[in-house]
Design an enzyme around this catalytic site. Structure first.
Site, short mmCIF file in Angstrom:
data_model
loop_
_atom_site.label_atom_id
_atom_site.label_comp_id
_atom_site.label_asym_id
_atom_site.label_seq_id
_atom_site.Cartn_x
_atom_site.Cartn_y
_atom_site.Cartn_z
N ASN A 12 0.88 -1.18 0.00
CA ASN A 12 0.00 0.00 0.00
C ASN A 12 0.91 1.22 0.00
OD1 ASN A 12 -1.78 2.07 0.48
ND2 ASN A 12 -2.34 1.40 2.56
N TRP A 13 1.08 1.81 -1.19
CA TRP A 13 2.03 2.93 -1.30
C TRP A 13 1.50 4.19 -0.62
CZ3 TRP A 13 4.03 2.97 -7.11
CH2 TRP A 13 4.75 1.78 -7.34
N LYS A 14 0.20 4.23 -0.32
CA LYS A 14 -0.43 5.44 0.23
C LYS A 14 -0.13 6.62 -0.71
CE LYS A 14 -0.26 3.37 4.75
NZ LYS A 14 -0.38 3.56 6.18
N HIS A 102 -9.77 1.56 4.48
CA HIS A 102 -8.53 1.75 5.24
C HIS A 102 -8.79 2.73 6.38
CE1 HIS A 102 -4.47 2.90 6.31
NE2 HIS A 102 -4.08 1.79 5.72
N GLU A 104 -7.22 5.13 7.46
CA GLU A 104 -6.97 6.55 7.13
C GLU A 104 -8.17 7.15 6.39
OE1 GLU A 104 -3.17 5.81 5.31
OE2 GLU A 104 -2.37 5.29 7.28
N GLU A 173 -5.95 -4.52 10.44
CA GLU A 173 -4.92 -3.51 10.64
C GLU A 173 -5.24 -2.73 11.92
OE1 GLU A 173 -2.80 -2.53 6.70
OE2 GLU A 173 -4.40 -1.09 6.98
N GLY A 179 2.08 2.46 10.73
CA GLY A 179 3.08 3.51 10.58
C GLY A 179 3.77 3.90 11.88
N SER A 217 2.85 -1.94 10.39
CA SER A 217 4.28 -2.03 10.67
C SER A 217 4.87 -3.41 10.40
CB SER A 217 4.60 -1.57 12.10
OG SER A 217 4.22 -0.20 12.27
N GLY A 238 2.62 -1.07 4.27
CA GLY A 238 2.73 0.34 3.91
C GLY A 238 4.19 0.73 3.70
N GLY A 239 4.79 1.31 4.73
CA GLY A 239 6.14 1.87 4.62
C GLY A 239 7.15 0.93 3.97
P1 PGA Z 1 2.46 0.40 7.61
O1 PGA Z 1 1.03 0.63 6.91
O2 PGA Z 1 2.98 -0.91 7.09
O3 PGA Z 1 3.28 1.58 7.15
O4 PGA Z 1 2.23 0.38 9.07
C1 PGA Z 1 0.14 -0.43 6.67
C2 PGA Z 1 -1.13 0.09 6.09
O5 PGA Z 1 -1.60 1.16 6.54
O6 PGA Z 1 -1.72 -0.52 5.17
#
Ligand code: PGA
Length: 256
Positions: A12-14, A102, A104, A173, A179, A217, A238-239
């Site tokens: 997930n590149w966001k 998600h 967010e 999640e 993050g 994470s 994500g990251g």
């Molecule tokens: P993260 O994000 O791996 O940076 O914690 C995961 C996500 O929000 O899908």
């Protein structure tokens, strides 16, 4: 009967990337990707870069095993919804997956369980697999509400999509782990995954086929540990999906 199911590692590149950075990242993935990988792999890119992914995938054989995903989809079919992107548009670009719900989006765009369920419905109707995210905040965890929250979030999607619920992917999640560098321990994650699996079993006799990913994470150092749990069928990353080598290490850790 135990069904052996390939795990899914989805990046997930966001809201990260640029034409130049994406090209470097995708070239790095193409070069390092095992042929074939032992798991399913996808990258969920920002909508403006769907076409760039397609063009690079045509040029780079190493990307042939990487599926394309988007990060959101409209709850509506078409029409006067400025700024929205429909499921059929994602399909035009060859998306196989789309993330819905998600945390967010729930937090910053006030998406309700009902809206998330409609988004999943739009994706399914277009032949795209929704990756339905569920997860509790830290306050909800501390109040002992984790199971109730994730069950409520998943129930809305099951209610609206009961007939094809075995076609979805679920991503657990925990919001406090996204993050932050904090992950659920494998035992904590497995406990929630087992609850979600039981809920799916009550809705469909195909529940064993539904992939339940962990996200929050997950990284090159902890992936093998998390992915070793019986009900953890992959990861939403994500990251660590923004660094080719880290993402490849997670892919290497994901085998049935
Ligand atoms: P993260 O994000 O791996 O940076 O914690 C995961 C996500 O929000 O899908």
């Amino acid at each position: 009967m135990t069904i052996t199911m390939k795990k899914l590692i989805a990046g997930n590149w966001k809201m990260n990337g640029s034409l130049a950075a994406n090209e470097a990242l995708l070239k790095g993935l193409a070069t390092g990707m095992p042929a074939p990988p032992r798991c399913a792999v996808a990258v969920c890119v920002p909508a403006p870069y769907l076409g760039q992914f397609r063009a690079l995938a045509n040029a780079l054989p190493g990307l042939s095993a990487v599926d394309l995903g988007a990060q959101d989809v409209s709850s509506q079919v078409a029409g006067a919804f400025t700024g929205e992107v429909s499921a059929s548009m994602l399909k035009d670009f060859g998306c196989r997956y789309v993330i819905v719900g998600h945390s967010e989006r729930r937090q910053y765009h006030a998406e309700t369980d009902a809206v998330v369920a409609q988004k999943a419905q739009q994706a399914l109707a277009a032949g795209i697999t929704p990756i339905v995210c569920v997860g509790e905040t830290l306050a909800q965890r501390e109040a002992g509400q984790t199971q109730a929250v994730v069950k409520r979030q998943l129930a809305a999607v099951i209610h609206a999509n009961g007939h094809c619920i075995s076609e979805i992917v679920v991503a657990y999640e925990p919001v406090w782990a996204i993050g932050t560098g904090k992950t659920a321990t494998p035992d904590e994650a497995q406990a929630v995954h087992a609850v979600l699996r039981a809920q799916l079993k009550a809705a469909t006799d195909q529940a064993a086929r539904v992939k339940i990913l962990y996200g929050g994470s997950m990284n090159a150092a902890n992936a093998a540990w998390l992915l070793g749990q019986p009900d953890i069928d992959g990861g939403l990353i994500g990251g660590a999906s923004l660094k080719a080598q880290d993402f490849l290490t997670i892919i290497a850790a994901a085998f049935a």
